[in-house]
Write a protein that holds these residues in place. Structure first.
Motif, PDB file in Angstrom:
ATOM      1  N   ASP A  26      13.756  15.715  -1.882  1.00  0.00           N
ATOM      2  CA  ASP A  26      11.943  15.864  -2.168  1.00  0.00           C
ATOM      3  C   ASP A  26      11.815  15.301  -3.183  1.00  0.00           C
ATOM      4  OD1 ASP A  26      12.361  17.587   0.188  1.00  0.00           O
ATOM      5  OD2 ASP A  26      11.265  19.539  -0.799  1.00  0.00           O
ATOM      6  N   ALA A  27      12.632  15.035  -4.168  1.00  0.00           N
ATOM      7  CA  ALA A  27      12.656  14.446  -5.669  1.00  0.00           C
ATOM      8  C   ALA A  27      13.688  13.132  -6.219  1.00  0.00           C
ATOM      9  CB  ALA A  27      13.665  15.312  -7.228  1.00  0.00           C
ATOM     10  N   ALA A  28      14.196  13.277  -4.916  1.00  0.00           N
ATOM     11  CA  ALA A  28      14.544  11.740  -4.249  1.00  0.00           C
ATOM     12  C   ALA A  28      13.181  10.703  -3.794  1.00  0.00           C
ATOM     13  CB  ALA A  28      15.508  11.384  -3.599  1.00  0.00           C
ATOM     14  N   ALA A  29      13.140  11.518  -2.341  1.00  0.00           N
ATOM     15  CA  ALA A  29      11.867  10.593  -1.760  1.00  0.00           C
ATOM     16  C   ALA A  29      10.773  10.636  -2.755  1.00  0.00           C
ATOM     17  CB  ALA A  29      11.798  11.908  -0.656  1.00  0.00           C
ATOM     18  N   GLU A  30      10.178  11.799  -3.637  1.00  0.00           N
ATOM     19  CA  GLU A  30       8.799  11.387  -4.490  1.00  0.00           C
ATOM     20  C   GLU A  30       9.246  10.603  -5.645  1.00  0.00           C
ATOM     21  OE1 GLU A  30       6.858  13.633  -7.367  1.00  0.00           O
ATOM     22  OE2 GLU A  30       7.214  14.755  -5.510  1.00  0.00           O
ATOM     23  N   ALA A  31      10.184   9.568  -6.070  1.00  0.00           N
ATOM     24  CA  ALA A  31      10.824   9.055  -6.939  1.00  0.00           C
ATOM     25  C   ALA A  31      10.770   7.736  -6.459  1.00  0.00           C
ATOM     26  CB  ALA A  31      12.231   9.695  -7.463  1.00  0.00           C
ATOM     27  N   LYS A  32      11.241   7.366  -4.861  1.00  0.00           N
ATOM     28  CA  LYS A  32      11.159   6.186  -4.270  1.00  0.00           C
ATOM     29  C   LYS A  32      10.098   5.843  -4.921  1.00  0.00           C
ATOM     30  CE  LYS A  32      12.379   4.480  -0.096  1.00  0.00           C
ATOM     31  NZ  LYS A  32      12.823   4.451   1.122  1.00  0.00           N
ATOM     32  N   ASP A  33       8.906   6.871  -3.969  1.00  0.00           N
ATOM     33  CA  ASP A  33       7.147   6.387  -3.465  1.00  0.00           C
ATOM     34  C   ASP A  33       7.366   6.108  -4.661  1.00  0.00           C
ATOM     35  OD1 ASP A  33       7.783   7.220  -1.242  1.00  0.00           O
ATOM     36  OD2 ASP A  33       7.050   9.089  -0.755  1.00  0.00           O
ATOM     37  N   THR A  34       7.253   6.337  -5.982  1.00  0.00           N
ATOM     38  CA  THR A  34       6.613   6.367  -7.560  1.00  0.00           C
ATOM     39  C   THR A  34       7.186   4.787  -7.960  1.00  0.00           C
ATOM     40  OG1 THR A  34       6.386   8.364  -7.923  1.00  0.00           O
ATOM     41  CG2 THR A  34       5.621   6.683  -9.268  1.00  0.00           C
ATOM     42  N   ALA A  35       8.097   4.480  -7.211  1.00  0.00           N
ATOM     43  CA  ALA A  35       8.818   3.524  -7.425  1.00  0.00           C
ATOM     44  C   ALA A  35       8.445   2.049  -7.248  1.00  0.00           C
ATOM     45  CB  ALA A  35      10.566   3.495  -7.807  1.00  0.00           C
ATOM     46  N   GLU A  36       8.155   2.406  -5.762  1.00  0.00           N
ATOM     47  CA  GLU A  36       7.819   1.370  -4.863  1.00  0.00           C
ATOM     48  C   GLU A  36       6.137   0.786  -5.619  1.00  0.00           C
ATOM     49  OE1 GLU A  36       7.678   3.014  -0.746  1.00  0.00           O
ATOM     50  OE2 GLU A  36      10.213   3.056  -0.856  1.00  0.00           O
ATOM     51  N   HIS A  37       5.784   2.560  -5.957  1.00  0.00           N
ATOM     52  CA  HIS A  37       4.033   2.364  -6.160  1.00  0.00           C
ATOM     53  C   HIS A  37       3.827   1.380  -7.633  1.00  0.00           C
ATOM     54  CE1 HIS A  37      -0.389   2.604  -6.588  1.00  0.00           C
ATOM     55  NE2 HIS A  37      -0.244   3.353  -7.814  1.00  0.00           N
ATOM     56  N   ALA A  38       5.105   1.966  -8.164  1.00  0.00           N
ATOM     57  CA  ALA A  38       4.851   1.296  -9.497  1.00  0.00           C
ATOM     58  C   ALA A  38       5.397  -0.696  -9.047  1.00  0.00           C
ATOM     59  CB  ALA A  38       6.124   1.727 -10.523  1.00  0.00           C
ATOM     60  N   SER A  39       6.151  -0.833  -8.123  1.00  0.00           N
ATOM     61  CA  SER A  39       6.703  -2.308  -8.116  1.00  0.00           C
ATOM     62  C   SER A  39       5.136  -2.543  -7.886  1.00  0.00           C
ATOM     63  CB  SER A  39       7.918  -1.895  -7.397  1.00  0.00           C
ATOM     64  OG  SER A  39       8.429  -3.686  -6.115  1.00  0.00           O
ATOM     65  N   ASP A  40       4.577  -2.756  -6.544  1.00  0.00           N
ATOM     66  CA  ASP A  40       3.123  -2.980  -5.508  1.00  0.00           C
ATOM     67  C   ASP A  40       2.477  -3.304  -7.007  1.00  0.00           C
ATOM     68  OD1 ASP A  40       4.263  -2.893  -3.864  1.00  0.00           O
ATOM     69  OD2 ASP A  40       3.990  -1.748  -2.498  1.00  0.00           O
ATOM     70  N   LYS A  41       2.398  -2.280  -7.849  1.00  0.00           N
ATOM     71  CA  LYS A  41       1.609  -2.535  -8.869  1.00  0.00           C
ATOM     72  C   LYS A  41       2.165  -3.864  -9.954  1.00  0.00           C
ATOM     73  CE  LYS A  41      -2.164   0.001  -9.161  1.00  0.00           C
ATOM     74  NZ  LYS A  41      -3.127  -0.246  -9.068  1.00  0.00           N
ATOM     75  N   ALA A  42       3.447  -3.649 -10.777  1.00  0.00           N
ATOM     76  CA  ALA A  42       3.571  -5.200 -11.080  1.00  0.00           C
ATOM     77  C   ALA A  42       3.521  -5.649 -10.474  1.00  0.00           C
ATOM     78  CB  ALA A  42       5.163  -4.877 -11.725  1.00  0.00           C
ATOM     79  N   GLN A  43       3.372  -5.880  -8.847  1.00  0.00           N
ATOM     80  CA  GLN A  43       3.757  -7.779  -8.461  1.00  0.00           C
ATOM     81  C   GLN A  43       2.188  -7.912  -8.556  1.00  0.00           C
ATOM     82  OE1 GLN A  43       4.781  -7.057  -4.783  1.00  0.00           O
ATOM     83  NE2 GLN A  43       5.487  -9.573  -4.234  1.00  0.00           N
ATOM     84  N   ASP A  44       1.235  -7.108  -8.118  1.00  0.00           N
ATOM     85  CA  ASP A  44      -0.114  -7.251  -8.763  1.00  0.00           C
ATOM     86  C   ASP A  44      -0.684  -8.182  -9.234  1.00  0.00           C
ATOM     87  OD1 ASP A  44      -0.559  -6.563  -5.647  1.00  0.00           O
ATOM     88  OD2 ASP A  44      -1.473  -4.030  -5.937  1.00  0.00           O
ATOM     89  N   LEU A  45      -0.248  -7.297 -10.906  1.00  0.00           N
ATOM     90  CA  LEU A  45      -0.554  -8.189 -11.678  1.00  0.00           C
ATOM     91  C   LEU A  45       0.340  -9.233 -12.459  1.00  0.00           C
ATOM     92  CD1 LEU A  45      -0.382  -4.524 -13.871  1.00  0.00           C
ATOM     93  CD2 LEU A  45      -1.879  -5.708 -13.328  1.00  0.00           C
ATOM     94  N   ALA A  46       1.346  -9.744 -11.795  1.00  0.00           N
ATOM     95  CA  ALA A  46       1.950 -10.840 -12.402  1.00  0.00           C
ATOM     96  C   ALA A  46       0.950 -11.865 -10.745  1.00  0.00           C
ATOM     97  CB  ALA A  46       3.598 -10.452 -10.917  1.00  0.00           C
ATOM     98  N   GLU A  47       1.015 -11.909 -10.095  1.00  0.00           N
ATOM     99  CA  GLU A  47      -0.127 -12.192  -9.303  1.00  0.00           C
ATOM    100  C   GLU A  47      -1.922 -12.447  -9.896  1.00  0.00           C
ATOM    101  OE1 GLU A  47      -0.267 -10.828  -5.221  1.00  0.00           O
ATOM    102  OE2 GLU A  47       1.416 -10.893  -4.565  1.00  0.00           O
ATOM    103  N   LYS A  48      -1.955 -11.819 -10.585  1.00  0.00           N
ATOM    104  CA  LYS A  48      -3.194 -11.529 -10.964  1.00  0.00           C
ATOM    105  C   LYS A  48      -2.985 -12.670 -12.527  1.00  0.00           C
ATOM    106  CE  LYS A  48      -5.658  -7.836  -9.840  1.00  0.00           C
ATOM    107  NZ  LYS A  48      -6.349  -6.616 -10.703  1.00  0.00           N
ATOM    108  N   ALA A  49      -1.804 -12.330 -13.162  1.00  0.00           N
ATOM    109  CA  ALA A  49      -1.629 -13.448 -13.998  1.00  0.00           C
ATOM    110  C   ALA A  49      -1.485 -14.647 -13.788  1.00  0.00           C
ATOM    111  CB  ALA A  49      -0.104 -12.437 -15.580  1.00  0.00           C
ATOM    112  N   THR A  50      -0.450 -14.977 -12.736  1.00  0.00           N
ATOM    113  CA  THR A  50      -0.887 -16.169 -12.904  1.00  0.00           C
ATOM    114  C   THR A  50      -1.538 -16.816 -12.048  1.00  0.00           C
ATOM    115  OG1 THR A  50       2.096 -15.541 -11.772  1.00  0.00           O
ATOM    116  CG2 THR A  50       0.786 -17.354 -10.871  1.00  0.00           C
TER     117      THR A  50
END
Length: 106
Positions: A67-91
């Motif tokens: 359960d903890a690994a699944a939650e960590a994976k979801d959190t990492a995916e969310h953080a990756s999506d946020k980072a990608q959105d911020l990179a697109e905005k910065a570009t």
């Protein structure tokens, strides 16, 4: 001489304790082999009884880890999506600033 007497008293106490245990275990015709087999069987039963709770605890730990690994994976995916959105905005912002700078110099 003192050590010898103390040693003999200790040895006599151990032999007496073993004799009492054997006598209480069962009838008068108990040999050491039967005593050892009986004790070994009881220890095996006790160990088998303890194995089940240990296995349950291991299963619970595995479930919690999964359960903890699944939650960590979801959190990492969310953080990756946020980072990608911020990179697109910065570009986008950098392109806009470059265009504005180009227009202002012309």
């Amino acid at each position: 001489m003192k050590r010898f007497i103390i040693g003999m008293l200790i040895l006599g106490g151990i032999i007496a304790a073993a004799a009492v245990i054997m006598k209480r275990r069962s009838g008068p015709d108990v040999s050491w082999d039967e005593f050892a087999r009986d004790t070994s069987a009881r220890m095996s039963d006790a160990t088998a009884g303890l194995s089940e709770p240990a296995m349950d605890a291991a299963d619970e730990a595995k479930e919690v880890t999964t359960d903890a690994a699944a939650e960590a994976k979801d959190t990492a995916e969310h953080a990756s999506d946020k980072a990608q959105d911020l990179a697109e905005k910065a570009t986008g912002t950098a392109v806009n600033l470059a265009e504005e700078a180009k227009r202002s110099t012309s």
